[in-house]
Design a protein around this motif. Sequence first.
Motif, mmCIF file in Angstrom:
data_model
loop_
_atom_site.group_PDB
_atom_site.id
_atom_site.type_symbol
_atom_site.label_atom_id
_atom_site.label_comp_id
_atom_site.label_asym_id
_atom_site.label_seq_id
_atom_site.Cartn_x
_atom_site.Cartn_y
_atom_site.Cartn_z
ATOM 1 N N MET A 1 25.156 -101.552 35.253
ATOM 2 C CA MET A 1 23.739 -101.722 35.256
ATOM 3 C C MET A 1 23.000 -100.458 35.489
ATOM 4 O O MET A 1 22.107 -100.073 35.198
ATOM 5 N N LEU A 2 23.550 -99.881 36.612
ATOM 6 C CA LEU A 2 22.869 -98.618 37.110
ATOM 7 C C LEU A 2 22.912 -97.619 36.162
ATOM 8 O O LEU A 2 21.903 -96.915 36.199
ATOM 9 N N GLU A 3 24.050 -97.198 35.536
ATOM 10 C CA GLU A 3 24.186 -96.187 34.672
ATOM 11 C C GLU A 3 23.355 -96.211 33.601
ATOM 12 O O GLU A 3 22.506 -95.371 33.172
ATOM 13 N N ASN A 4 22.942 -97.655 32.945
ATOM 14 C CA ASN A 4 22.162 -97.767 31.926
ATOM 15 C C ASN A 4 20.812 -97.473 32.140
ATOM 16 O O ASN A 4 20.011 -97.025 31.477
ATOM 17 N N SER A 5 20.232 -97.691 33.664
ATOM 18 C CA SER A 5 18.704 -97.555 34.005
ATOM 19 C C SER A 5 18.659 -96.253 34.152
ATOM 20 O O SER A 5 17.580 -95.593 33.813
ATOM 21 N N SER A 6 19.682 -95.357 34.736
ATOM 22 C CA SER A 6 19.763 -93.753 34.772
ATOM 23 C C SER A 6 19.661 -93.089 33.519
ATOM 24 O O SER A 6 18.968 -92.341 33.482
ATOM 25 N N VAL A 7 20.240 -93.748 32.441
ATOM 26 C CA VAL A 7 20.183 -93.086 31.075
ATOM 27 C C VAL A 7 19.013 -93.142 30.575
ATOM 28 O O VAL A 7 18.325 -92.276 30.102
ATOM 29 N N ASN A 8 18.247 -94.417 30.772
ATOM 30 C CA ASN A 8 17.113 -94.818 30.222
ATOM 31 C C ASN A 8 15.975 -93.836 30.847
ATOM 32 O O ASN A 8 15.040 -93.420 30.319
ATOM 33 N N LEU A 9 15.987 -93.335 32.002
ATOM 34 C CA LEU A 9 15.134 -92.484 32.864
ATOM 35 C C LEU A 9 15.435 -91.485 32.478
ATOM 36 O O LEU A 9 14.216 -90.447 32.037
ATOM 37 N N VAL A 10 16.588 -90.664 32.036
ATOM 38 C CA VAL A 10 16.901 -89.375 31.429
ATOM 39 C C VAL A 10 16.040 -89.227 29.947
ATOM 40 O O VAL A 10 15.192 -88.523 29.753
ATOM 41 N N TRP A 11 16.278 -90.415 29.038
ATOM 42 C CA TRP A 11 15.648 -90.181 27.895
ATOM 43 C C TRP A 11 14.057 -90.403 27.967
ATOM 44 O O TRP A 11 13.422 -89.880 27.052
ATOM 45 N N LEU A 12 13.769 -91.089 29.047
ATOM 46 C CA LEU A 12 12.184 -91.205 29.356
ATOM 47 C C LEU A 12 11.567 -90.003 29.640
ATOM 48 O O LEU A 12 10.445 -89.391 29.289
ATOM 49 N N PHE A 13 12.008 -89.290 30.803
ATOM 50 C CA PHE A 13 11.535 -88.256 31.419
ATOM 51 C C PHE A 13 12.238 -86.838 30.984
ATOM 52 O O PHE A 13 11.539 -85.708 30.992
ATOM 53 N N GLY A 14 13.253 -86.860 30.082
ATOM 54 C CA GLY A 14 14.005 -85.628 29.848
ATOM 55 C C GLY A 14 12.955 -84.848 29.033
ATOM 56 O O GLY A 14 12.769 -83.985 29.146
ATOM 57 N N PRO A 15 12.476 -85.389 27.999
ATOM 58 C CA PRO A 15 11.461 -84.680 26.933
ATOM 59 C C PRO A 15 10.394 -84.073 27.673
ATOM 60 O O PRO A 15 9.818 -83.031 27.337
ATOM 61 N N PHE A 16 9.671 -84.773 28.469
ATOM 62 C CA PHE A 16 8.570 -84.565 29.290
ATOM 63 C C PHE A 16 8.796 -83.335 30.180
ATOM 64 O O PHE A 16 8.111 -82.227 30.187
ATOM 65 N N ALA A 17 10.022 -83.338 30.797
ATOM 66 C CA ALA A 17 10.441 -82.373 31.726
ATOM 67 C C ALA A 17 10.645 -80.805 30.658
ATOM 68 O O ALA A 17 10.312 -79.842 30.929
ATOM 69 N N ALA A 18 11.091 -81.185 29.678
ATOM 70 C CA ALA A 18 11.583 -80.023 28.550
ATOM 71 C C ALA A 18 10.338 -79.361 28.060
ATOM 72 O O ALA A 18 10.051 -78.209 28.006
ATOM 73 N N TYR A 19 9.195 -80.372 28.156
ATOM 74 C CA TYR A 19 8.013 -79.929 27.427
ATOM 75 C C TYR A 19 7.250 -79.127 28.475
ATOM 76 O O TYR A 19 6.578 -78.109 28.151
#
Length: 48
Positions: A1-19
């Motif tokens: 379950m922890l891995e899934n939430s971490s992956v979701n956070l990456v998908w949520l904040f990754g594009p913003f960080a790249a921007y």
Amino acid sequence: MLENSSVNLVWLFGPFAAYLVMLGVYYVWEGRREKRLRRRYEEAEHGR
């Protein structure tokens, strides 16, 4: 379950960080371009 939430956070904040990184690169690039254009303009004005 922890891995899934971490992956979701990456998908949520990754594009913003790249921007934000791309925005910073753009401002540095444009700042150098503007400085170069300003220097060229001042040289042309003083050369008259």
